[in-house]
Design an enzyme around this catalytic site. Structure first.
Site, PDB file in Angstrom:
ATOM      1  N   GLN A 168       0.835  -1.193   0.000  1.00 15.84           N
ATOM      2  CA  GLN A 168       0.000   0.000   0.000  1.00 15.84           C
ATOM      3  C   GLN A 168       0.872   1.247   0.000  1.00 15.84           C
ATOM      4  OE1 GLN A 168      -2.781  -0.072   3.218  1.00 15.84           O
ATOM      5  NE2 GLN A 168      -3.333   2.076   3.032  1.00 15.84           N
ATOM      6  N   CYS A 223      -6.273   0.257   1.888  1.00 15.69           N
ATOM      7  CA  CYS A 223      -5.927  -1.111   2.273  1.00 15.69           C
ATOM      8  C   CYS A 223      -7.017  -2.084   1.845  1.00 15.69           C
ATOM      9  CB  CYS A 223      -5.685  -1.198   3.783  1.00 15.69           C
ATOM     10  SG  CYS A 223      -7.132  -0.805   4.791  1.00 15.69           S
ATOM     11  N   HIS A 278      -8.374  -2.187   9.772  1.00 14.98           N
ATOM     12  CA  HIS A 278      -7.460  -2.456   8.670  1.00 14.98           C
ATOM     13  C   HIS A 278      -7.922  -3.734   7.964  1.00 14.98           C
ATOM     14  CE1 HIS A 278      -3.650  -1.912   6.653  1.00 14.98           C
ATOM     15  NE2 HIS A 278      -3.226  -3.118   6.981  1.00 14.98           N
ATOM     16  N   ASN A 303      -1.232  -8.723   5.750  1.00 13.26           N
ATOM     17  CA  ASN A 303      -1.383  -7.288   5.972  1.00 13.26           C
ATOM     18  C   ASN A 303      -0.921  -6.560   4.715  1.00 13.26           C
ATOM     19  OD1 ASN A 303      -1.119  -4.610   6.758  1.00 13.26           O
ATOM     20  ND2 ASN A 303      -0.348  -5.108   8.792  1.00 13.26           N
ATOM     21  N   TRP A 312       0.204  -3.798   4.300  1.00  8.84           N
ATOM     22  CA  TRP A 312       1.400  -2.989   4.502  1.00  8.84           C
ATOM     23  C   TRP A 312       2.674  -3.786   4.258  1.00  8.84           C
ATOM     24  CZ3 TRP A 312      -0.316  -0.451   9.760  1.00  8.84           C
ATOM     25  CH2 TRP A 312      -1.294   0.515   9.493  1.00  8.84           C
TER      26      TRP A 312
END
Length: 639
Positions: free
Chosen positions: A72, A78, A250, A282, A284
């Site tokens: 991201q 997200c 998230h 995740n 990220w």
């Protein structure tokens, strides 16, 4: 069928660029701030660069496509990146979103063939839409601003994100969204949100917990996509990291679901002790779960090396991690199951029939033409909404219903980007209902009302005819919608548009109805037991002026709950309505009794009457009673 977005043909545009010896520059999504923001520039000076200006050997894919490719960027999307991570794990799905990927890849042998143009496909409001983009990407200090890949030479994720942003007007329109919507856009499937807090305490109830895991496992094994998240209660909790490593507010992509065999060797195989596990990522690309079964935890010693390799267990801070389902449930609050509904009759899995209808809520001062009546709270206008009739042919049939409104995210720049609060109700109606309802009947199911792009409901309905009423929560609001109904047997779903029987050239000669009567046969009690087991298989036939309605057969009972309705438009007000009860037999059905009732205009009346014989013996009582309600109106749009 694939529809070119805004009429842009990829093959035509690429051919023109090749013939002209130039790189494509998209006039509909230019390298300018208006493609980045719908309000003000919040980043600063952005330089648009082509992949060749960012690396020496650009590729769509480097060593294939993986969930680890995505990271991201400076955008709160997200939800989109999590959906892409899920997509990356399904070859058949991403190859639909990234069509002809080999043809689109950079060809080092033919550098002159490169035209700086790509195309991607998304399922939008019932159609696969082909979106063309050029390869100019926003950068700051030679770094991509938004989504990017692990490998600096790989650009599929950045280009897919650009095409998606183009469809919504600008990149900023992707800031904040719903993973369920992106999953549907990537697959054409149906997203079912599961509220883990409201669906019962799976932690305390092993049966509920096992049922839920089986549902999640089934969606995964049948090619569906899954996402999950931890709900926040206020803005200060957004993206807050818990001590266990998980992040609140998230979206996580679920990349694998399986039952893992513990131990190793033949003893473990025959003992078959298994653990329910779920793998997540995740967006990220870091910040993982640090509890039991995290990447380097000692619990993995309980699993054989071969099993760990099959599961793809790695020790790396790459954002992907395993949890047991028992550890998952106390933390995560929301789960999205995007089902790929199987409509192929050549499949070994359950096959669904799909009915798709398009409609709209539209205002009109004439109540008979108004189609924006609002929810059931608005009693005077509720039934002015669009109405769709369908049939359920099995005794207990599972039905999936999805109502999707046209996405308004693309109109954020004009200040009209908020979704309407929408939902739908399902009412059980007369078996021969062919015209619009004008009085509410028996509501048997209904969705929540929410301002999301789509609402979904899975339910079981008994055999009969039903009407789905899609509505906005408030009356007077306008918008388009797509209604999808999935059933075991074709439901013949269609819109009810006409209010009453139409007048024809024969009406003057043959007459035209002056009354409408609704007959509701509730139940029978104490019927004769004509079968060898002392009971019967009864059903009823309602007859009126040459028309009839026949109920389903009820097995092995002398007191059936028929709950059968018929609607009759009548020309002869003095003629009675007859209701006959029969026992179903393989060779020939046998008579159990009948009643005849007058149906004069007036309010709803309920009768419980003894069954009579037929013919010249009509005065004779037969075993059993029948409970019936009737209502008749002089207004043909009165029922």
């Amino acid at each position: 069928m694939v529809v070119p977005y805004e009429g842009q043909s990829f093959s035509t545009l690429r051919s023109e660029c090749r013939q002209g010896g130039r790189l494509f520059e998209d006039p509909l999504f230019p390298a300018a701030d208006r493609s980045l923001f719908y309000e003000d520039n919040r980043i600063g000076r952005v330089t648009w660069k082509r992949p060749k200006e960012l690396c020496t050997e650009p590729h769509l894919f480097v060593d294939g496509l993986s969930a680890h490719d995505l990271h991201q960027g400076q955008l709160g999307n997200c939800w989109f990146v999590a959906a892409c991570s899920s997509l990356a794990s399904r070859d058949t799905l991403w190859q639909k979103v990234i069509p002809d990927w080999k043809d689109q890849e950079w060809d080092e042998q033919k550098p002159d063939s490169y035209a700086g143009i790509f195309h991607f496909r998304f399922w939008r409001f019932g159609d696969w839409v082909d979106v063309v983009v050029d390869d100019r990407l926003p950068t700051v200090n030679d770094q991509l601003v938004y989504g990017h890949s692990n490998d600096p030479n790989e650009f599929w994720s950045a280009l897919v994100e650009k095409a998606y942003a183009k469809m919504f007007g600008c990149y900023e329109a992707l800031d904040g969204g719903n993973t369920a919507d992106a999953l549907v856009d990537f697959t054409g499937g149906v997203s079912e949100p599961v509220d883990l807090l409201e669906s019962g305490s799976q932690e305390a109830d092993p049966e509920k917990r096992n049922d839920l895991f089986d549902r999640v496992l089934k969606v995964h094994t049948r090619g569906g996509l899954i996402s999950c998240s931890i709900r926040v209660t206020d803005a200060s909790e957004m993206e807050a990291r818990l001590d266990c490593g998980l992040v609140k507010g998230h979206a996580y992509a679920v990349t694998d679901v399986r039952r893992v065999r513990l131990g190793s060797g033949l003893i473990a195989f025959f003992k078959s002790e298994k653990l329910d596990m779920i793998r997540m990522r995740n967006p990220w690309g870091q910040r993982e779960w640090n509890g039991p079964w995290s990447d380097s935890s000692e619990e993995w010693q309980k699993v054989s090396k071969s099993e760990r390799e099959k599961m793809g267990v790695t020790v790396a801070d790459d954002g992907e991690f395993w949890m047991t389902f028992d550890d998952f449930l106390p933390y995560f609050t929301d789960l999205i199951l995007c089902r790929l509904i199987n409509t192929s009759y050549l499949s070994f899995h359950k096959t669904w029939d799909e009915a798709v209808v398009r409609g709209s809520w539209s205002r009109n001062d004439n109540p008979l033409s108004n189609r924006a009546g609002g929810c059931l709270n608005n009693k005077l206008s509720y039934l002015q909404n669009p109405q769709y009739v369908l049939d359920v042919w099995k005794a207990e049939d599972e039905l999936l219903v999805c109502l999707q409104q046209r996405d308004r995210r693309a109109t954020l720049r004009e200040g009209r980007g908020q979704n309407l609060a929408v939902g739908f109700d399902i009412q059980r109606v007369e078996l021969n209902r062919g015209y619009r309802m004008h009085t509410a009947q028996q509501k048997v199911a209904g969705s929540v009302f929410i301002n999301s792009r789509s609402v979904f409901l899975r339910m079981e309905l008994k055999e009969g005819r039903y009407v789905i009423i899609p509505t906005t929560f408030d009356p007077g609001l306008e918008g388009e919608f797509l209604l999808r109904v999935f059933s075991d047997i074709p439901s013949n779903c269609r819109e009810l548009t006409v209010h009453q029987p139409p007048k024809t050239c024969w009406s003057g000669m043959c007459g035209y109805p002056s009354l409408v009567t609704m007959v509701h046969v509730h139940q029978a009690n104490g019927l004769a037991g004509q079968d060898s087991n002392g009971v019967s298989d009864p059903y009823v036939i309602i007859r009126c002026e040459g028309h009839k309605v026949t109920s389903p057969v009820h097995k092995d009972t002398k007191s059936p709950i028929f709950d059968t309705k018929g609607l009759f438009y009548r020309k002869k007000g003095n003629q009675t309505i007859s209701i006959e009860v029969y026992n179903h037999n393989p060779l020939k059905d046998s008579f159990l009794g009948q009643v005849t009732l007058k149906a004069e205009p007036g309010p709803l009346q309920q009768h419980t009457v003894h069954l009579k014989d037929k013919g010249n013996n009509r005065a004779n009582d037969l075993p059993g009673t029948l409970t019936v309600s009737l209502v008749t109106s002089n207004e043909l749009i009165g029922i």
